[in-house]
Design a protein around this motif. Structure first.
Motif, PDB file in Angstrom:
ATOM      1  N   GLY A   1      -2.398   8.879   6.807  1.00  0.00           N
ATOM      2  CA  GLY A   1      -3.769   8.549   6.485  1.00  0.00           C
ATOM      3  C   GLY A   1      -4.163   9.318   5.231  1.00  0.00           C
ATOM      4  N   VAL A   2      -4.476   8.617   4.133  1.00  0.00           N
ATOM      5  CA  VAL A   2      -4.758   9.273   2.853  1.00  0.00           C
ATOM      6  C   VAL A   2      -6.047   8.711   2.269  1.00  0.00           C
ATOM      7  CG1 VAL A   2      -2.288   9.617   2.436  1.00  0.00           C
ATOM      8  CG2 VAL A   2      -3.424   7.612   1.466  1.00  0.00           C
ATOM      9  N   ARG A   3      -6.539   9.367   1.223  1.00  0.00           N
ATOM     10  CA  ARG A   3      -7.769   8.912   0.569  1.00  0.00           C
ATOM     11  C   ARG A   3      -7.518   8.280  -0.794  1.00  0.00           C
ATOM     12  NH1 ARG A   3      -9.298  13.055   3.837  1.00  0.00           N
ATOM     13  NH2 ARG A   3     -11.193  12.684   5.049  1.00  0.00           N
ATOM     14  N   ARG A   4      -6.388   8.596  -1.394  1.00  0.00           N
ATOM     15  CA  ARG A   4      -6.115   8.065  -2.726  1.00  0.00           C
ATOM     16  C   ARG A   4      -4.621   7.978  -2.970  1.00  0.00           C
ATOM     17  NH1 ARG A   4      -5.560   9.237  -8.276  1.00  0.00           N
ATOM     18  NH2 ARG A   4      -6.883   7.907  -9.587  1.00  0.00           N
ATOM     19  N   ILE A   5      -4.209   6.919  -3.638  1.00  0.00           N
ATOM     20  CA  ILE A   5      -2.826   6.717  -4.057  1.00  0.00           C
ATOM     21  C   ILE A   5      -2.818   6.558  -5.572  1.00  0.00           C
ATOM     22  CG2 ILE A   5      -0.839   5.147  -3.992  1.00  0.00           C
ATOM     23  CD1 ILE A   5      -1.113   6.484  -1.350  1.00  0.00           C
ATOM     24  N   GLU A   6      -1.907   7.239  -6.238  1.00  0.00           N
ATOM     25  CA  GLU A   6      -1.736   7.093  -7.682  1.00  0.00           C
ATOM     26  C   GLU A   6      -0.342   6.543  -7.962  1.00  0.00           C
ATOM     27  OE1 GLU A   6      -1.588   9.873 -11.738  1.00  0.00           O
ATOM     28  OE2 GLU A   6      -2.040  10.763  -9.786  1.00  0.00           O
ATOM     29  N   PHE A   7      -0.251   5.510  -8.792  1.00  0.00           N
ATOM     30  CA  PHE A   7       1.031   4.875  -9.109  1.00  0.00           C
ATOM     31  C   PHE A   7       1.520   5.291 -10.497  1.00  0.00           C
ATOM     32  CE2 PHE A   7      -1.146   1.922  -6.224  1.00  0.00           C
ATOM     33  CZ  PHE A   7      -0.180   1.771  -5.238  1.00  0.00           C
ATOM     34  N   ALA A   8       2.842   5.222 -10.681  1.00  0.00           N
ATOM     35  CA  ALA A   8       3.459   5.432 -11.995  1.00  0.00           C
ATOM     36  C   ALA A   8       4.451   4.291 -12.240  1.00  0.00           C
ATOM     37  CB  ALA A   8       4.158   6.783 -12.052  1.00  0.00           C
ATOM     38  N   LEU A   9       3.930   3.082 -12.305  1.00  0.00           N
ATOM     39  CA  LEU A   9       4.764   1.891 -12.476  1.00  0.00           C
ATOM     40  C   LEU A   9       4.979   1.615 -13.962  1.00  0.00           C
ATOM     41  CD1 LEU A   9       3.023  -0.391  -9.820  1.00  0.00           C
ATOM     42  CD2 LEU A   9       5.089   0.976  -9.525  1.00  0.00           C
ATOM     43  N   ASP A  10       6.167   1.128 -14.300  1.00  0.00           N
ATOM     44  CA  ASP A  10       6.493   0.844 -15.698  1.00  0.00           C
ATOM     45  C   ASP A  10       6.005  -0.524 -16.156  1.00  0.00           C
ATOM     46  OD1 ASP A  10       7.817   3.284 -15.935  1.00  0.00           O
ATOM     47  OD2 ASP A  10       9.708   2.435 -15.197  1.00  0.00           O
ATOM     48  N   ALA A  11       5.749  -1.419 -15.204  1.00  0.00           N
ATOM     49  CA  ALA A  11       5.414  -2.799 -15.563  1.00  0.00           C
ATOM     50  C   ALA A  11       4.656  -3.446 -14.410  1.00  0.00           C
ATOM     51  CB  ALA A  11       6.692  -3.588 -15.858  1.00  0.00           C
ATOM     52  N   PRO A  12       4.032  -4.582 -14.645  1.00  0.00           N
ATOM     53  CA  PRO A  12       3.374  -5.305 -13.552  1.00  0.00           C
ATOM     54  C   PRO A  12       4.377  -5.725 -12.479  1.00  0.00           C
ATOM     55  CG  PRO A  12       2.665  -6.143 -15.684  1.00  0.00           C
ATOM     56  CD  PRO A  12       3.826  -5.241 -15.955  1.00  0.00           C
ATOM     57  N   ILE A  13       3.904  -5.776 -11.247  1.00  0.00           N
ATOM     58  CA  ILE A  13       4.727  -6.216 -10.115  1.00  0.00           C
ATOM     59  C   ILE A  13       3.916  -7.192  -9.270  1.00  0.00           C
ATOM     60  CG2 ILE A  13       6.055  -4.063 -10.006  1.00  0.00           C
ATOM     61  CD1 ILE A  13       4.254  -3.293  -7.574  1.00  0.00           C
ATOM     62  N   ASP A  14       4.606  -7.955  -8.424  1.00  0.00           N
ATOM     63  CA  ASP A  14       3.918  -8.795  -7.451  1.00  0.00           C
ATOM     64  C   ASP A  14       3.365  -7.925  -6.335  1.00  0.00           C
ATOM     65  OD1 ASP A  14       4.362 -11.171  -8.739  1.00  0.00           O
ATOM     66  OD2 ASP A  14       6.035 -11.803  -7.475  1.00  0.00           O
ATOM     67  N   VAL A  15       2.088  -8.098  -6.023  1.00  0.00           N
ATOM     68  CA  VAL A  15       1.468  -7.425  -4.886  1.00  0.00           C
ATOM     69  C   VAL A  15       0.744  -8.473  -4.039  1.00  0.00           C
ATOM     70  CG1 VAL A  15       1.184  -5.228  -6.088  1.00  0.00           C
ATOM     71  CG2 VAL A  15      -0.664  -6.907  -6.149  1.00  0.00           C
ATOM     72  N   MET A  16       0.627  -8.179  -2.778  1.00  0.00           N
ATOM     73  CA  MET A  16      -0.149  -9.032  -1.885  1.00  0.00           C
ATOM     74  C   MET A  16      -1.431  -8.291  -1.521  1.00  0.00           C
ATOM     75  SD  MET A  16      -1.181  -9.715   1.439  1.00  0.00           S
ATOM     76  CE  MET A  16      -0.046  -9.163   2.695  1.00  0.00           C
ATOM     77  N   VAL A  17      -2.572  -8.920  -1.792  1.00  0.00           N
ATOM     78  CA  VAL A  17      -3.871  -8.329  -1.493  1.00  0.00           C
ATOM     79  C   VAL A  17      -4.647  -9.309  -0.625  1.00  0.00           C
ATOM     80  CG1 VAL A  17      -5.935  -7.243  -2.438  1.00  0.00           C
ATOM     81  CG2 VAL A  17      -3.834  -7.264  -3.790  1.00  0.00           C
ATOM     82  N   ASP A  18      -4.869  -8.932   0.631  1.00  0.00           N
ATOM     83  CA  ASP A  18      -5.627  -9.780   1.568  1.00  0.00           C
ATOM     84  C   ASP A  18      -5.149 -11.234   1.548  1.00  0.00           C
ATOM     85  OD1 ASP A  18      -6.962  -7.473   2.092  1.00  0.00           O
ATOM     86  OD2 ASP A  18      -8.958  -8.255   1.713  1.00  0.00           O
ATOM     87  N   GLY A  19      -3.834 -11.425   1.550  1.00  0.00           N
ATOM     88  CA  GLY A  19      -3.259 -12.765   1.622  1.00  0.00           C
ATOM     89  C   GLY A  19      -3.053 -13.440   0.283  1.00  0.00           C
ATOM     90  N   GLU A  20      -3.540 -12.832  -0.811  1.00  0.00           N
ATOM     91  CA  GLU A  20      -3.380 -13.399  -2.147  1.00  0.00           C
ATOM     92  C   GLU A  20      -2.274 -12.653  -2.888  1.00  0.00           C
ATOM     93  OE1 GLU A  20      -5.421 -16.100  -3.127  1.00  0.00           O
ATOM     94  OE2 GLU A  20      -5.857 -15.934  -0.990  1.00  0.00           O
ATOM     95  N   VAL A  21      -1.398 -13.390  -3.575  1.00  0.00           N
ATOM     96  CA  VAL A  21      -0.327 -12.763  -4.343  1.00  0.00           C
ATOM     97  C   VAL A  21      -0.728 -12.706  -5.811  1.00  0.00           C
ATOM     98  CG1 VAL A  21       2.097 -12.872  -5.016  1.00  0.00           C
ATOM     99  CG2 VAL A  21       1.408 -13.585  -2.722  1.00  0.00           C
TER     100      VAL A  21
END
Length: 300
Positions: free
Chosen positions: A261-281
């Motif tokens: 259980g966390v309050r914040r996530i920080e990413f270090a991605l090099d490029a866009p990726i496919d994500v699923m958000v509430d059923g939408e890709v």
């Protein structure tokens, strides 16, 4: 401020099922005493525009008539303004495909949701905010990357309209070409980025996705936390043996799985990726996810 509901209907939800059932469902609400106006969408993103314009003109009570995608669009029309300019209320008429958010509270979605609206059965809910290279978006169910996003993409692109069967077919297709990748991130006060390969990562406000997949069995919609679930680089046969555990939540007991259980996530991605958000890709270059505690009232 209007005391009536604005029901935003996505007639295409559920492969057109929503368009067929919505008129009778809304009339049943009216007959029981609910005061509501109806707006129907005709294109993706229109529910966001309708919700944003209505909120700007004083509307505070909304009903998402469709599936998780309809609610997602409405939430993005309400925020960020609803965080500081007056709390919004969101009810649901689950006539779409997944309706995953409601499953945290009931397996009898349609009748339960109708009674919640009529009884003004209100509960505070957190909202999660994803910041990405091109802006930000808001969600109340989950964001995932890796296998779970791949499954939703396959279900949406190849098996749209098949409901839960479509998700199962998506699972089988992605199982055949299984990918294990790294999505570098760090949570809260972690000093180092986690660059390990994994099957999937999921950042959850509620427990379910894809209808009945219990990705985050310990998630709560109003605890002020992001339920962060990680499943490491399990092999194809291991995943096949453990596939049923994705539906009852016991996958988090696997030695390669973990949750926080966390309050914040920080990413270090090099490029866009496919994500699923509430059923939408979506294809996004993700920067961070953070929780906005209790900023939305839901009728459940």
């Amino acid at each position: 401020m209007s005391d009536s509901f604005l029901a935003i209907v996505n007639p295409a939800a559920g492969g057109g099922r929503c368009g067929r059932l919505a008129p009778a469902a809304l009339e049943k609400l009216r007959a029981a005493g609910a005061e509501l106006r109806v707006a129907e969408t005709s294109a993706p993103g229109e529910a966001t525009r309708l919700a944003r314009e209505a909120y700007a003109h004083g509307q505070r009570q909304f009903i998402a008539v469709g599936g998780d995608g309809t609610a997602y669009e409405i939430v993005n029309g309400l925020f960020p303004e609803a965080e500081t300019s007056g709390k919004a209320v969101l009810g649901f008429l689950p006539l779409g495909t997944g309706n995953s958010f409601l499953r945290d509270f009931t397996s009898n979605g349609a009748e339960y949701a109708r009674e919640a609206i009529l009884g003004r059965r209100q509960k505070s809910s957190d909202v999660l905010c994803l910041k990405h290279a091109d802006g930000e978006l808001y969600f109340i169910n989950l964001l995932s990357m890796g296998f779970t996003a791949d499954v939703t993409a396959a279900a949406n692109r190849r098996f749209k309209g098949l409901g839960e069967l479509g998700y199962l077919l998506g699972v089988l297709q992605c199982l055949a070409r299984l990918k294990r990748r790294a999505f570098p991130l760090r949570a809260d006060d972690d000093m180092e980025f986690d660059r390990r390969r994994c099957l999937f990562l999921s950042f959850n406000n509620s427990r379910f996705t894809g209808g009945k997949m219990m990705i985050a069995p310990q998630a709560s919609t109003n605890d002020g936390l992001i339920e962060y679930v990680r499943w490491g680089p399990i092999g194809r046969m291991g995943l096949l043996r453990n596939l049923p555990t994705l539906f009852d939540g016991t996958h988090i007991r696997h030695p390669l799985a973990s949750r926080r259980g966390v309050r914040r996530i920080e990413f270090a991605l090099d490029a866009p990726i496919d994500v699923m958000v509430d059923g939408e890709v979506l294809t996004l270059n993700c920067r961070s996810v953070e929780v906005l505690p209790g900023v939305l009232d839901v009728l459940i």
